[in-house]
Design an enzyme around this catalytic site. Structure first.
Site: not given
Lengths: 517, 517
Positions: B312, B342, B344, B353, B361, B434, B447, B450, B476, B483
């Site tokens: 966002c 990301r 990770e 992951r 979003e 979450d 998770e 969210n 947001c 996921r």
């Protein structure tokens, strides 16, 4: 241009080579010159173009070899072939081959060097001297470099540069195939300016990057629906998701690693995820309000690759190394899962030339006939969309293939792609067709999408085969949403009331959700 | 912890200060101490906590000042206020203020320093000495640094580190809100393994990166349709396109520049687009078959920022600096235009992951009440989807807000966010919820999305106001497609015959377009 390879090497054994082994060596050298080095050489090739051990010497534990060749069974290939022959033969004398040393390796290239030719700065080169029509290049080579075919790649590259100096300034290929003829235009202004003014888009904080508001995105989704309904569905394409970070491994196989560097957004990774390692970087920002770019630079690795540039190379690892069953060909897929990025020339420019853009990428593979067939059906479908739905003033032309342009080459695919004779029927179809739209406000033409037949390039690069044994070909077509918008809005304006009926109907009522004071 | 600022500075004039000016200076100093420095200071603040010129001196063209303060009208603020007062007063003597010199600046912080406290390595610090409960920090400051409020940021940061040393190891906040209770599961295996085996996905060539085949993407589009039909449309969200390369400018305003460094994929740009500059890089690859990473490293600038991390922040430049009309609030938008990345922890892991992932979003802004109201409606809509459509075993919990976690903080939003009293009704609602799903194969909870109420954080960072003058808030919600897939498939398995009816119906017939030999 003729080429000769000259290699002096030593085979190191685990003990002194006894005098009685000399006769065996001599016999093996004779056999290699007479039969081993001739394997695979076409009949009629002159004697002196084929690799040959001209001399050998025995000193202690080392068997010295002087090898010369033209382009056939090149000196370094001859060396490795001979190694396989001699090692078991000398085993009889309880000698084991331990190592190889490359004492000297030089290449002579002969040809009419053009005026402007200068020897490029290349790796591995100890010296390069030109005298008249002969270029003598001494190389620093280890056995591993020879096995990795470095000399062959060097020769190919020098020939390429030689040709580009000879035929330099060769124009981009451009050959008109179709023109829609004039259409009525409803706009004579720059659509980017209009979109900004009406709040459809706003420049983002990086160069050549825009944030698209509801009106602009609704137009994109309108285009997307047209493409899905008129092209994707009837031609049987299925959606996949291709990755958007491109590591070197992909560009090495796709060929982009040859020349795409000036336009890449490079990606680097943190040396570690340990928060303590990064604490003072965050602290610096907290204290100064500025991001310490130089501190960060020291703490990142890579680059490991770059942001998506061409959209289709990232598909290929999905089929890499596979042999595809005949009955699932031609495979037809598409991706619309993210952004592409190119480092374009500076300054803020309109949405027709951006650093970050959005594209639907269509990709197919199969036999040569299947690949060409789909390209033809795709062209017909696009034609219907541009003529009957978008009602654009457009044209299309055969151009330098994108996969060549992105490797820094000019000309046509037929200059570089060679395919087996079984595909001869289609060989002249390899290449790219650009679709261009008139921008009335400037009078120029904008390339807004393309269709490419890429021949065997990607299946070869990623080792993809077809069950039947026939060569695998592929094609791709990129639909740039920014470019479609720029073309459509430049000709039709921003008011849906003036748009072709079908487009206006899908677009529906314009939405304005932001109102600023 | 109490704090004192000590500043010795000189105001440099264009000529010697005449003796007759001394009385004017004295008068102005008195006036500043008595009234100017008290402006804005709450009643009841003790005298010695307010900025005060303790002494002045005149030597040639320089007016020397000794300023001391506690936390109110800090010494450096006092200096700039006094400059504005004195310059016109001395103009009568034909003196023009030319420059300022900071002769010395030190800060004293007094408090009970915890056992583990060590002074962090920070910029601008000449020396830092602690004796008992007092830390004396000498700074190398120029006038511009003082105007840029460097001392205030330093003090805040040291207090933050002091607190983290005091209350270090403060746990991640986690507080259960809802639990669906047990549901019947159809699968007890790792869905990633199953997806690989059935050809739904294949690992791509960069870490934590997958290529998604037709079956996997069809499931994503099924989820997307559910979100569009059940959440986006009924709650009135409109699609936009947020940029996916994030420059520092965005992360400076969003707060990510405080601490997101360990997990960023950094982006660098070519020093030039000149093909000649890059020629030998391409040549190196052509000769060796390897990409010369070190050569490239020397030829790139930056990093200029990184790949999209949180989705966002890139929206906000669209409304930056604007005052939004009351009647278009609450603004409700969403973006699904590209990838997030990301860095990770290493190794190949499942699709739950990943380093490169896809997310819808959802973002909204308005008054505090509007913002909280939408979060509540969104939560209800998600609840219906998870209970009635996906039929998941799930739960949700209030956690440390993502915007704090991404700045390297723990605790709850109420520790850091302060908002005006008008929003008191909603202040305790700021934070992140979450949503977690059970992974039967491992017994752990994942998770998978969210919902966050971010208070005034982003409107403040990007200077966004509301017409009515009331504070602007935002929220947001990120829907991670990987996921959602991991959660759904882990519980329901890969066979649509075992899926909840509504999901199976939208998904339709599974497609297998690839068959390998």
């Amino acid at each position: 241009m003729s080429v000769r390879f000259n290699l002096d090497a030593g085979l190191l054994f685990n003990a002194d080579i006894p005098a009685e082994a000399a006769a065996t060596v001599e016999k093996m050298v004779g056999e290699a010159n007479k039969t081993l080095f001739r394997k695979g050489v076409p009949a009629g090739v002159p004697e002196d173009e084929i690799g040959r051990i001209e001399d050998f010497s025995i000193a202690g534990s080392v068997l010295g070899l002087r090898i010369r060749s033209g382009p056939y069974t090149r000196a370094h290939d001859a060396l490795f072939r001979f190694r396989k022959l001699i090692a078991p033969s000398l085993g009889k004398f309880r000698l084991g081959l331990r190592d190889m040393e490359i004492r000297s390796f030089w290449i002579e290239m002969r040809g009419e060097f053009p005026e402007g030719f200068r020897m490029p700065k290349l790796p591995f080169i100890l010296s390069a001297d030109r005298s008249g029509d002969t270029l003598k290049i001494s190389l620093r080579m280890e056995a591993a470099d020879l096995e990795n075919k470095v000399p062959d790649r060097l020769v190919r590259l020098i020939e390429e540069k030689f040709q580009s100096a000879t035929y330099g300034g060769k124009a981009e290929h451009w050959e008109l195939i179709f023109s829609s003829g004039p259409k009525r235009t409803m706009n004579d202004s720059d659509p980017t300016e209009q979109m900004i003014k009406q709040g459809w888009i706003r420049h983002a904080l990086s160069r050549g990057q825009w944030i698209h508001g509801p009106q602009s995105v609704r137009l994109w989704r309108t285009f997307e629906k047209i493409v899905l309904d008129e092209i994707i569905a009837p031609l049987g394409f299925t959606e996949m998701v291709f990755p958007k970070l491109t590591p070197w491994e992909v560009w090495k196989k796709s060929g982009h690693a040859k020349g795409v560097y000036p336009e890449i957004y490079y990606v680097c990774t943190p040396k570690t995820r340990d928060p303590e390692y990064w604490e003072d970087v965050g602290d610096y920002f907290k204290v100064t309000g500025e991001v310490p770019v130089d501190m960060i630079r020291e703490r990142i690795d890579g680059p490991i690759g770059g942001l998506c540039y061409a959209q289709c190379p990232s598909f290929w690892p999905f089929v890499q190394g596979e042999t595809i069953a005949n009955d699932c060909l031609p495979i037809r897929v598409f991706d619309r899962s993210g952004t592409s990025h190119r480092y374009e020339s500076g300054g803020i420019h309109g949405i027709e030339r951006v650093d970050e853009f959005h594209r639907m990428e269509i990709l197919w593979l199969g036999t040569a006939e299947q690949t060409v067939g789909i390209a033809d059906r795709l062209h017909e479908a696009y034609m219907r969309v541009f003529e009957n739905i978008l009602e654009l003033e457009w044209r299309c032309a055969r151009v330098t293939p994108w996969f060549m342009a992105q490797e820094g080459m000019v000309g046509t695919a037929q200059d570089t792609i060679t395919t087996p004779s079984e595909t001869a029927c289609c060989a002249d179809r390899v290449g790219t067709t650009d679709y261009e739209a008139l921008l009335p406000y400037s009078g120029s033409w904008l390339e807004f999408q393309n269709v490419s037949i890429n021949g065997n390039k990607y299946p070869k690069g990623f080792s993809v085969k077809i069950q039947s044994g026939t060569e695998c070909w592929s094609g791709c077509s990129g639909i740039g949403l920014e470019r479609w918008s720029a073309s459509f809005l430049a000709q039709k304006g921003l008011d849906p009331a003036n748009w072709p009926e079908k487009v206006a109907k899908i677009y529906g009522e314009p939405e304005e959700i932001f109102r600023f004071m």
